[in-house]
Design an enzyme around this catalytic site. Structure first.
Site, mmCIF file in Angstrom:
data_model
loop_
_atom_site.group_PDB
_atom_site.id
_atom_site.type_symbol
_atom_site.label_atom_id
_atom_site.label_comp_id
_atom_site.label_asym_id
_atom_site.label_seq_id
_atom_site.Cartn_x
_atom_site.Cartn_y
_atom_site.Cartn_z
ATOM 1 C CG ASP A 57 -0.664 102.384 119.592
ATOM 2 O OD1 ASP A 57 -0.049 102.126 118.543
ATOM 3 O OD2 ASP A 57 -0.177 102.253 120.728
ATOM 4 C CE LYS B 200 -0.258 106.465 113.878
ATOM 5 N NZ LYS B 200 -0.591 106.211 115.286
ATOM 6 C CB ALA C 273 5.011 102.719 113.518
ATOM 7 N N GLY C 274 3.339 100.422 114.923
ATOM 8 C CA GLY C 274 2.623 99.177 114.651
ATOM 9 C C GLY C 274 1.249 99.581 114.163
ATOM 10 C CG HIS C 275 0.717 102.155 111.518
ATOM 11 N ND1 HIS C 275 1.040 103.150 110.642
ATOM 12 C CD2 HIS C 275 1.096 102.590 112.749
ATOM 13 C CE1 HIS C 275 1.603 104.151 111.320
ATOM 14 N NE2 HIS C 275 1.658 103.825 112.596
ATOM 15 C CD GLN D 219 6.290 106.792 116.097
ATOM 16 O OE1 GLN D 219 6.799 107.583 115.332
ATOM 17 N NE2 GLN D 219 6.338 105.482 115.878
ATOM 18 C CB THR E 68 6.287 96.272 122.777
ATOM 19 O OG1 THR E 68 5.232 97.151 123.204
ATOM 20 C CG2 THR E 68 7.361 97.076 122.074
ATOM 21 N NE ARG F 264 5.919 98.712 125.573
ATOM 22 C CZ ARG F 264 6.570 99.869 125.480
ATOM 23 N NH1 ARG F 264 7.200 100.359 126.531
ATOM 24 N NH2 ARG F 264 6.577 100.549 124.352
ATOM 25 N NE ARG G 134 -1.868 100.010 121.970
ATOM 26 C CZ ARG G 134 -2.516 99.644 120.860
ATOM 27 N NH1 ARG G 134 -3.833 99.717 120.810
ATOM 28 N NH2 ARG G 134 -1.855 99.217 119.818
ATOM 29 N N GLY H 89 -15.354 99.857 114.684
ATOM 30 C CA GLY H 89 -14.811 98.499 114.698
ATOM 31 C C GLY H 89 -13.561 98.468 113.851
HETATM 32 P P1 GDP Z 1 -2.174 102.783 114.764
HETATM 33 O O1 GDP Z 1 -0.811 102.588 115.337
HETATM 34 O O2 GDP Z 1 -2.658 104.186 114.893
HETATM 35 O O3 GDP Z 1 -2.304 102.294 113.358
HETATM 36 O O4 GDP Z 1 -3.161 101.898 115.662
HETATM 37 P P2 GDP Z 1 -2.901 100.384 116.142
HETATM 38 O O5 GDP Z 1 -3.078 99.488 114.997
HETATM 39 O O6 GDP Z 1 -1.628 100.281 116.901
HETATM 40 O O7 GDP Z 1 -4.048 100.207 117.209
HETATM 41 C C1 GDP Z 1 -5.384 100.368 116.872
HETATM 42 C C2 GDP Z 1 -6.127 99.090 117.233
HETATM 43 O O8 GDP Z 1 -7.509 99.341 117.227
HETATM 44 C C3 GDP Z 1 -5.920 97.969 116.246
HETATM 45 O O9 GDP Z 1 -6.002 96.747 116.916
HETATM 46 C C4 GDP Z 1 -7.092 98.149 115.286
HETATM 47 O O10 GDP Z 1 -7.448 96.934 114.618
HETATM 48 C C5 GDP Z 1 -8.176 98.570 116.236
HETATM 49 N N1 GDP Z 1 -9.199 99.468 115.717
HETATM 50 C C6 GDP Z 1 -9.108 100.447 114.769
HETATM 51 N N2 GDP Z 1 -10.289 101.119 114.674
HETATM 52 C C7 GDP Z 1 -11.125 100.545 115.564
HETATM 53 C C8 GDP Z 1 -12.479 100.816 115.972
HETATM 54 O O11 GDP Z 1 -13.132 101.733 115.490
HETATM 55 N N3 GDP Z 1 -12.998 100.009 116.940
HETATM 56 C C9 GDP Z 1 -12.301 99.011 117.520
HETATM 57 N N4 GDP Z 1 -12.895 98.275 118.452
HETATM 58 N N5 GDP Z 1 -11.019 98.744 117.181
HETATM 59 C C10 GDP Z 1 -10.446 99.503 116.228
HETATM 60 P P1 IMO Z 2 2.156 103.955 116.260
HETATM 61 O O1 IMO Z 2 2.668 104.496 114.952
HETATM 62 C C1 IMO Z 2 2.348 104.166 120.598
HETATM 63 C C2 IMO Z 2 6.215 105.268 122.369
HETATM 64 C C3 IMO Z 2 6.971 104.230 123.176
HETATM 65 C C4 IMO Z 2 7.681 105.138 124.176
HETATM 66 C C5 IMO Z 2 8.027 106.352 123.326
HETATM 67 C C6 IMO Z 2 9.435 106.357 122.767
HETATM 68 O O2 IMO Z 2 1.799 102.524 116.228
HETATM 69 O O3 IMO Z 2 1.108 104.842 116.820
HETATM 70 P P2 IMO Z 2 10.651 104.961 120.850
HETATM 71 O O4 IMO Z 2 10.833 103.495 120.669
HETATM 72 O O5 IMO Z 2 9.939 105.641 119.743
HETATM 73 O O6 IMO Z 2 11.936 105.668 121.204
HETATM 74 O O7 IMO Z 2 9.722 105.101 122.167
HETATM 75 O O8 IMO Z 2 7.102 106.366 122.258
HETATM 76 N N1 IMO Z 2 5.857 104.847 120.991
HETATM 77 C C7 IMO Z 2 4.614 104.553 120.602
HETATM 78 N N2 IMO Z 2 3.464 104.465 121.299
HETATM 79 N N3 IMO Z 2 2.329 103.964 119.277
HETATM 80 C C8 IMO Z 2 3.471 104.069 118.545
HETATM 81 O O9 IMO Z 2 3.468 104.022 117.197
HETATM 82 C C9 IMO Z 2 4.686 104.334 119.217
HETATM 83 N N4 IMO Z 2 5.966 104.471 118.813
HETATM 84 C C10 IMO Z 2 6.675 104.806 119.918
HETATM 85 O O10 IMO Z 2 6.093 103.336 123.815
HETATM 86 O O11 IMO Z 2 6.789 105.554 125.168
HETATM 87 MG MG MG Z 3 0.173 101.358 116.675
#
Ligand code: GDP
Ligand code: IMO
Ligand code: MG
Length: 442
Positions: free
Chosen positions: A13, A16, A40-42, A226, A303, A305, A307, A417
């Site tokens: 998170d 990416k 993953a959740g991007h 991840q 999920t 949840r 963080r 942002g």
């Molecule tokens: P990923 O799994 O690495 O792609 O990251 P996630 O999407 O799960 O979580 C990153 C969160 O931060 C998302 O809600 C993005 O929209 C947000 N985000 C990304 N870059 C920035 C930033 O520079 N500032 C802020 N405030 N939010 C950001």
């Molecule tokens: P992105 O790509 C953050 C964490 C889960 C758990 C552990 C194992 O969005 O960064 P799994 O379901 O993979 O067997 O869970 O890894 N986890 C992540 N935490 N970002 C993710 O993906 C994750 N993918 C798995 O919360 O602790």
């Molecule tokens: Mg994510």
């Protein structure tokens, strides 16, 4: 033109999705996922629209780009098709020309999802806090050679033989160990063969396609899921995911020669977060942690949840960047720290009466690590509209410069942002293209 590995350098998170979307617009022709799955959740934010991608590469919002799900990804066909339909419903063109799925990717079945949840129950206090998406059991079957791959779904008779054998073992577990109802072979077979039929237009030999693209001088972007500290080998085992999350996973997971990976960029937040259980030395279980969570909207993209939030860990970060051979790194969410009087970052740990400056890789219990911090003054100005490094408040600049020095790898971009344009190029690298073409220190 080169290939670039973009990977998470913390616990996932890191932002990416935002970076991959941004880079795919201007600096890539092909975007490849090579590990993980719908755990993953991007997140990609485009104006008022927010997209959360789980399996499909974050280049999908740019027409004309090729998006590839490599053989190392654990693919849940339901989730894949749900995501394709979800994007189409929002007007994003997705078909077998701009999205390819490896025939060799392993399939997540209903029995994997069930086992993921049951294993967590059995772990009790030692639970990992998985996303429940069947990731661990699917990769376990891959290694045990009892898994089925996407290609197997396309051949119903072959699929019957393989699934029958797999279910015989899983059903014995469900009935006699977990005291649950068994899964019925015919029902599962009908369901997954039908899903396979719908996957067919996307399926192919993606490894050959990506290698051919590289030979044809296309720019390849590898999208890690991840993060390094969740890597099955390098991370805080057993509180990890079941794949190699960084540059180390690309070669096997995308069938791409390691020597063709030209550059690597890590992504890290200006602080740290972790979802699920496991060691997190710099965690802040206090008001500051809660404040970061609210200001950064730190709730899981997959999920929902909350963080866990804490200070940046420069020791873990240096280790993460080294493992993946980072030429540079990107600091995201710098804006979230605005308003804090003091910002801290770990520069070492105390463990067993000793102080260490490097990640203690051989350690069995990372919970025993007590961080040694360095403090920095904060800033109060809103930085979300800043686009030039020189326009940042002095203490924000000082924090970033200190981070770069402490970690020892150039910071090539800052993010202030969630939106595409909320970035600040850094230092002598005007754009990541320069990092890709010239390397570090050029
Ligand atoms: P990923 O799994 O690495 O792609 O990251 P996630 O999407 O799960 O979580 C990153 C969160 O931060 C998302 O809600 C993005 O929209 C947000 N985000 C990304 N870059 C920035 C930033 O520079 N500032 C802020 N405030 N939010 C950001
Ligand atoms: P992105 O790509 C953050 C964490 C889960 C758990 C552990 C194992 O969005 O960064 P799994 O379901 O993979 O067997 O869970 O890894 N986890 C992540 N935490 N970002 C993710 O993906 C994750 N993918 C798995 O919360 O602790
Ligand atoms: Mg994510």
């Amino acid at each position: 033109m080169p290939s670039l590995s973009v990977f998470g350098a913390q616990w996932g998170d890191e932002g990416k999705g935002k970076l991959i979307d941004l880079l795919s617009g201007s600096e890539a022709d092909v975007v490849v996922r090579y590990q993980g799955g719908a755990n993953a959740g991007h997140t990609v934010v485009v104006g008022a629209e927010k997209y959360v991608l789980h399996l499909i590469p974050s280049g999908i919002l740019h027409p004309e780009k090729l998006n590839v799900i490599g053989n190392g990804v654990a693919v849940d066909p339901f989730k894949f098709l749900e995501e394709v339909e979800g994007l189409r419903a929002r007007g994003v063109a997705v078909d077998g020309t701009n999205l390819r799925l490896s025939a060799n990717a392993h399939v997540i079945f209903e029995h994997h999802r069930r086992l993921d949840q049951l294993s967590e129950k059995w772990r009790g206090e030692g639970r990992i806090g998985t996303t429940g998406r069947g990731i661990g059991p699917c990769y376990a079957d891959k290694a045990a050679r009892t898994g089925l791959r996407v290609g197997d779904l396309l051949d119903p008779e072959h699929c019957r033989v393989r699934l029958k054998a797999a279910l015989a073992e899983k059903n014995a577990l469900f009935e006699h160990v977990h005291h649950e109802a068994p899964l019925e072979l015919e029902t599962q077979l009908d369901r997954y063969v039908a899903l396979g039929h719908r996957l067919e237009p996307f399926v192919g030999d993606t490894g050959a396609q990506v290698r051919a693209a590289y030979r044809a001088k296309k720019r390849i972007l590898f999208e890690g899921a991840q993060g390094a500290m969740l890597d099955i080998d390098a991370g805080t085992y057993p509180f990890v995911t079941s794949s190699n999350t960084g540059t180390n996973g690309i070669s096997a997971g995308a069938s791409f020669p390691p020597r063709w990976i030209d550059r690597a960029i890590g992504i890290a937040k200006a602080y740290a977060t972790r979802v699920g259980e496991g060691p997190f030395p710099t965690e802040l279980e206090n008001e500051i942690g809660a404040r970061i969570r609210e200001q950064g909207n730190e709730y899981g993209s997959t999920t929902g949840r909350p963080r866990r939030c804490g200070w940046l860990d420069a020791v873990a970060l240096r280790y993460a960047l080294e493992i993946s051979g980072a030429d540079g790194w990107v600091v995201t969410n710098l804006d979230v720290l605005t308003g804090l009087d003091t910002i801290q970052a770990a520069v070492g740990y105390r463990a067993g009466g000793r102080e260490v400056r490097d990640w203690p890789g051989g350690m069995a219990d990372f919970d025993a690590l007590e961080p040694v911090y360095k403090s920095h003054p904060g800033w109060t100005e809103d930085i979300t509209r800043v686009r030039r490094f020189a326009d940042l408040p002095k203490s924000a600049r000082a924090y970033v410069e200190w981070l770069e020095h402490e970690v020892g790898v150039p910071i090539v971009m800052l993010s202030v942002g969630p939106e595409r344009e909320q970035v600040i190029p850094r230092g002598k690298f005007l754009s990541l293209a320069q990092v890709m073409s010239r390397g570090t220190g050029a």
